[in-house]
Design an enzyme around this catalytic site. Structure first.
Site, PDB file in Angstrom:
ATOM      1  N   HIS A 164     -16.824 -29.260 -16.839  1.00 25.98           N
ATOM      2  CA  HIS A 164     -17.114 -30.295 -17.828  1.00 25.98           C
ATOM      3  C   HIS A 164     -18.158 -29.779 -18.811  1.00 25.98           C
ATOM      4  O   HIS A 164     -19.049 -29.021 -18.437  1.00 25.98           O
ATOM      5  CB  HIS A 164     -17.612 -31.568 -17.135  1.00 25.98           C
ATOM      6  CG  HIS A 164     -16.610 -32.119 -16.168  1.00 25.98           C
ATOM      7  ND1 HIS A 164     -15.555 -32.891 -16.566  1.00 25.98           N
ATOM      8  CD2 HIS A 164     -16.466 -31.951 -14.828  1.00 25.98           C
ATOM      9  CE1 HIS A 164     -14.825 -33.207 -15.518  1.00 25.98           C
ATOM     10  NE2 HIS A 164     -15.356 -32.637 -14.449  1.00 25.98           N
ATOM     11  N   GLY A 191     -16.129 -22.238   6.808  1.00 26.52           N
ATOM     12  CA  GLY A 191     -16.213 -23.673   6.605  1.00 26.52           C
ATOM     13  C   GLY A 191     -17.270 -24.084   5.597  1.00 26.52           C
ATOM     14  O   GLY A 191     -18.322 -23.455   5.484  1.00 26.52           O
TER      15      GLY A 191
END
Length: 195
Positions: A164, A191
């Site tokens: 953005h 993870g």
């Protein structure tokens, strides 16, 4: 192009930087009124060229995902398919495999993706042979996301192609851009990793 940019007080170097990265710091030196002229010039140029929001997205340009009916429909279809996949019993391996092949753009012959799995479009994702993704994988695939063969992804991993603008005015207009992600062969991603 150079004539209109010159009228706006923007150099070709700044245009090239702008095309490479919507938030390139070189544009911070452009006076506000000239920057606005330059931004409007880009909007006019793109509309003249007839680029759809999807074409802008695929080209890595600023685009408005909320203003394009096709992109909205593609996301809705993909989310419905992801929900169906996530609700399919883990023991129904063939059904899950077929559903995932409908979600993803291209798959290798052997792969396993645990629930929950979410993505935006699906068709921008390619996975190679012997791909494994553990629980809670999220891929925001506004741009291409490519995984090689023999890739293992741990639980709670995210791959985010969307970016953005740092400029609040453009960000508040709902504009974004996307950059591709490529993960090569023989990679293990532990993870909790965000890319």
């Amino acid at each position: 192009l150079s004539e209109a940019a010159r009228d706006a007080g923007v150099s070709l170097r700044q245009i090239e930087a702008r095309q490479q990265s919507p938030d390139h710091p070189i544009l911070w030196n452009v006076p506000e009124t000239n920057y606005l002229k330059f931004f409007l010039f880009q909007v006019v140029e793109r509309s003249r060229n007839g680029m759809t929001e999807q074409e802008k997205m695929e080209a890595g340009l600023l685009y408005d995902p909320g203003s394009d009916a096709k992109l909205a429909e593609d996301r809705a279809v993909c989310k419905d398919r992801c929900l169906a996949y996530n609700m399919t019993l883990p023991s129904h391996l063939e059904e899950r495999c077929e559903l995932m092949k409908k979600i993803l753009g291209k798959t290798g012959g052997t792969f396993h993706i645990e629930s929950d799995f979410w993505c935006d479009y699906g068709y921008n994702i390619t996975i190679g042979e012997h791909f494994y993704a553990n629980h809670n994988t999220v891929i925001l695939d506004c741009a291409k996301v490519t995984f090689g063969s023999h890739v293992l992804i741990g639980p709670n991993c995210g791959f985010y192609t969307a970016g953005h603008p740092l400029d609040t005015r453009r960000r508040n207009q709902g504009l974004e851009y996307a950059r591709p992600i490529t993960v090569g062969d023989n990679v293990w991603i532990g993870g909790g990793v965000s890319v």
